[in-house]
Write a protein that holds these residues in place. Structure first.
Motif, PDB file in Angstrom:
ATOM      1  N   TRP A  51      42.233 -83.400 -99.860  1.00  0.00           N
ATOM      2  CA  TRP A  51      41.654 -83.975 -98.643  1.00  0.00           C
ATOM      3  C   TRP A  51      42.781 -84.385 -97.699  1.00  0.00           C
ATOM      4  O   TRP A  51      43.786 -84.958 -98.110  1.00  0.00           O
ATOM      5  CB  TRP A  51      40.792 -85.179 -98.975  1.00  0.00           C
ATOM      6  CG  TRP A  51      39.604 -84.847 -99.832  1.00  0.00           C
ATOM      7  CD1 TRP A  51      39.223 -83.615-100.290  1.00  0.00           C
ATOM      8  CD2 TRP A  51      38.641 -85.773-100.338  1.00  0.00           C
ATOM      9  NE1 TRP A  51      38.090 -83.711-101.050  1.00  0.00           N
ATOM     10  CE2 TRP A  51      37.711 -85.026-101.098  1.00  0.00           C
ATOM     11  CE3 TRP A  51      38.489 -87.143-100.223  1.00  0.00           C
ATOM     12  CZ2 TRP A  51      36.620 -85.624-101.744  1.00  0.00           C
ATOM     13  CZ3 TRP A  51      37.403 -87.753-100.860  1.00  0.00           C
ATOM     14  CH2 TRP A  51      36.490 -86.996-101.604  1.00  0.00           C
ATOM     15  N   ASP A  56      42.765 -78.419 -95.588  1.00  0.00           N
ATOM     16  CA  ASP A  56      41.531 -79.083 -95.177  1.00  0.00           C
ATOM     17  C   ASP A  56      41.417 -79.027 -93.656  1.00  0.00           C
ATOM     18  O   ASP A  56      42.343 -79.416 -92.936  1.00  0.00           O
ATOM     19  CB  ASP A  56      41.577 -80.543 -95.663  1.00  0.00           C
ATOM     20  CG  ASP A  56      40.358 -81.366 -95.272  1.00  0.00           C
ATOM     21  OD1 ASP A  56      39.380 -80.797 -94.765  1.00  0.00           O
ATOM     22  OD2 ASP A  56      40.402 -82.599 -95.492  1.00  0.00           O
ATOM     23  N   ASP A  58      39.782 -80.981 -92.103  1.00  0.00           N
ATOM     24  CA  ASP A  58      39.903 -82.404 -91.797  1.00  0.00           C
ATOM     25  C   ASP A  58      38.992 -82.819 -90.641  1.00  0.00           C
ATOM     26  O   ASP A  58      39.391 -83.555 -89.737  1.00  0.00           O
ATOM     27  CB  ASP A  58      41.364 -82.750 -91.480  1.00  0.00           C
ATOM     28  CG  ASP A  58      41.738 -84.166 -91.889  1.00  0.00           C
ATOM     29  OD1 ASP A  58      41.022 -84.745 -92.712  1.00  0.00           O
ATOM     30  OD2 ASP A  58      42.744 -84.679 -91.370  1.00  0.00           O
ATOM     31  N   PRO A  75      35.602 -83.098 -95.373  1.00  0.00           N
ATOM     32  CA  PRO A  75      36.579 -82.107 -95.833  1.00  0.00           C
ATOM     33  C   PRO A  75      35.947 -80.715 -95.873  1.00  0.00           C
ATOM     34  O   PRO A  75      34.837 -80.551 -96.383  1.00  0.00           O
ATOM     35  CB  PRO A  75      36.936 -82.588 -97.251  1.00  0.00           C
ATOM     36  CG  PRO A  75      36.432 -83.986 -97.344  1.00  0.00           C
ATOM     37  CD  PRO A  75      35.258 -84.071 -96.422  1.00  0.00           C
ATOM     38  N   SER A  83      35.842 -73.927 -98.963  1.00  0.00           N
ATOM     39  CA  SER A  83      35.563 -75.237 -99.542  1.00  0.00           C
ATOM     40  C   SER A  83      35.444 -75.183-101.062  1.00  0.00           C
ATOM     41  O   SER A  83      35.529 -76.220-101.724  1.00  0.00           O
ATOM     42  CB  SER A  83      34.291 -75.824 -98.924  1.00  0.00           C
ATOM     43  OG  SER A  83      34.501 -76.049 -97.540  1.00  0.00           O
ATOM     44  N   LEU A  86      38.406 -76.638-102.586  1.00  0.00           N
ATOM     45  CA  LEU A  86      38.596 -78.085-102.475  1.00  0.00           C
ATOM     46  C   LEU A  86      37.593 -78.887-103.286  1.00  0.00           C
ATOM     47  O   LEU A  86      37.828 -80.061-103.564  1.00  0.00           O
ATOM     48  CB  LEU A  86      38.460 -78.523-101.012  1.00  0.00           C
ATOM     49  CG  LEU A  86      39.698 -78.503-100.109  1.00  0.00           C
ATOM     50  CD1 LEU A  86      40.269 -77.102 -99.972  1.00  0.00           C
ATOM     51  CD2 LEU A  86      39.351 -79.074 -98.735  1.00  0.00           C
TER      52      LEU A  86
END
Length: 487
Positions: A51, A56, A58, A75, A83, A86
């Motif tokens: 993150w 990311d 962001d 995120p 994604s 992540l």
């Protein structure tokens, strides 16, 4: 040879690229981020490091009026894998009724009978989905405590019944993250033209047909052309590209000086997301730090916050670490029962702040705008407090609730929820599919009003499923590729 551009190398885009390439299509796959070289991507214990990293996007929401005026961090993966590079790798199909409701609302051909075989194929083909791993001691005790609280133990929440507490089914192999980029696209990279580190500004539309995309802008601008353009940039990225292309609400586009190509009023609308709120405990018995190759979350539960619901509306997720977030740390060790809302009624919208790549999208989840969402999430928080007080945690671990803490009564939990709610990373809906005139895409995921343009990702979901959205995004990728290939 037929040519196609796929925008986004995340869960859906990687699948689409693979399926088209396997069918002999010349595919250019464009990813705004770089390759997944960050070691934290591959070690499940290090997901929290991603993150706010270079991997990311962001994103942040605009201030959320009903969530204490806070800007919520969203995120999103800006890297090959998207994604799914992540997230916590949790695989949830959702409820059969989720998909049947899509079909009843106008998403023809998307009922459970149609999508279930696609899930079966994904799970038995290129993507490993498993719960065959050792539970961390604290995670085993959390499951025991949930059973002590009265929840059934559900050994397979993807087997037709969601209710109960379960070990998570995850896309992990040998202690390492596995995502669709790794299993679908990367193995055939030599058969793809892969462009990384370039952001798509907009789709090129000529005489009502998509003929390519614009990369970058100004002196760095470049045009790439193909017979088909597929947006798989996610529930934030895909509508942003459509809007910059002149496909969206005409009044909003005109106000920003963007020439209107198609007046499509639902682009960016219907935005919704699952939400979490933390219940954090410290322990007398050490939980210990994250272990290499072991996810910090291994269990979750599905529960109905009130009588009369057809399916669970909450899904707490359990972490082997104290998830302090913006809260003041009160110790170095502990665990978190993260209360979760998975059937939100609130609906927000995404709009542009300007026509250029540097202009951030204005993302309004309208988080907790609907009082029913507050009630359900608050009920989930109260349940998590009760679970933490059960003997399997309070006695065996010496668990002590530090947040919300004894100063917050059960009657005051609604305020706690508004002050602490965060995203569950499951934004959907901004390019809604359907058969009505205002749907952004039709049931084959073709953009209404533009030939040769499709959106294939979670943005087409009309109503978020009951559970994590990575599995639905993969299913949408497979089905979308089949539509493109006339299957």
């Amino acid at each position: 040879m037929r040519t196609a551009i796929v925008v986004g190398a995340g869960t859906s885009g990687a699948i689409v690229a693979r399926r088209l390439a396997d069918a002999g299509v010349e595919v250019t796959l464009i990813e705004a981020g770089g390759y997944d070289s960050n070691p934290a991507i591959h070690d499940p214990s290090r997901a929290g490091e991603l993150w706010h990293s270079a991997d990311d996007w962001d994103f942040f929401t605009v201030p959320q009026e009903h969530a204490a005026g806070r800007r919520l961090h969203l995120p999103r993966g800006k890297v090959t894998g998207g994604s799914h590079a992540l997230n916590a790798m949790i695989w949830v199909r959702g409820a059969a009724s989720d998909y049947d409701s899509w079909e009843r609302a106008g998403a023809t051909g998307w009922g459970w009978d149609a999508v279930e075989p696609v899930y079966d194929a994904i799970e038995n083909d290129l993507l490993p989905v498993t719960d065959d791993y050792a539970l961390s001691p604290i995670q085993a005790s959390i499951i025991d405590a949930a059973v002590e609280e009265g929840l059934p133990h559900n050994p397979d929440y993807n087997g037709g019944t969601l209710d109960g507490v379960s070990q998570q089914q995850v896309t992990i192999r040998d202690g390492r993250r596995v995502n669709t980029w790794m299993t679908y696209a990367q193995p055939i990279a030599d058969r793809l033209t892969i462009v990384t580190g370039r952001e798509v500004h907009s789709v090129i539309v000529e005489s009502g047909r998509a003929v390519g995309v614009r990369l970058g802008e100004g002196v760095d601008a470049e045009e790439l052309r193909a017979e088909e353009v597929i947006l798989s940039a996610g529930a934030i990225g895909s509508p942003v590209i459509l809007l910059r292309s002149g496909i969206g609400p005409a009044d909003e586009l005109s106000a920003l000086g963007i020439p209107v190509v198609v007046d499509s009023p639902s682009v960016g609308k219907n935005l919704h997301d699952h939400l979490l709120s933390p219940v954090i405990f410290t322990t007398e018995r050490p939980v210990g730090p994250p272990q290499t190759g072991v996810s910090v979350t291994q269990s979750h539960l599905f529960w109905r916050s009130r009588d009369g619901l057809a399916e669970p509306d909450t899904q707490p997720i359990h972490f082997s670490v104290p998830m302090w977030g913006d809260l003041e740390p009160r110790g170095d060790d502990g665990f978190t029962l993260m209360a979760g809302l998975v059937t939100p009624y609130s609906r927000g919208a995404l709009t542009l702040s300007g026509p250029d790549l540097a202009d951030p999208p204005l993302i309004d989840l309208a988080a907790l705008e609907d009082e029913r969402d507050v009630a359900a999430l608050a009920a989930s928080v109260r349940q998590c407090r009760r679970i933490g007080a059960q003997p399997a945690l309070a006695e065996q671990w010496g668990a002590m609730e530090v947040y919300p803490g004894p100063e917050v009564s059960d009657a005051d939990v609604e305020d706690w929820v508004r002050r602490t709610a965060i995203t569950y990373h499951h934004q959907v809906g901004t390019c809604r599919m359907g058969s009505d005139a205002e749907a952004v895409v039709d049931s084959t995921l073709r953009v209404r009003g533009v030939e040769g343009l499709s959106v294939i990702d979670a943005s087409v979901i009309p109503t978020v499923p009951t559970g994590n959205t990575n599995a639905p995004a993969a299913m949408i990728g497979e089905r979308g590729a089949n539509f493109l290939l006339g299957r």
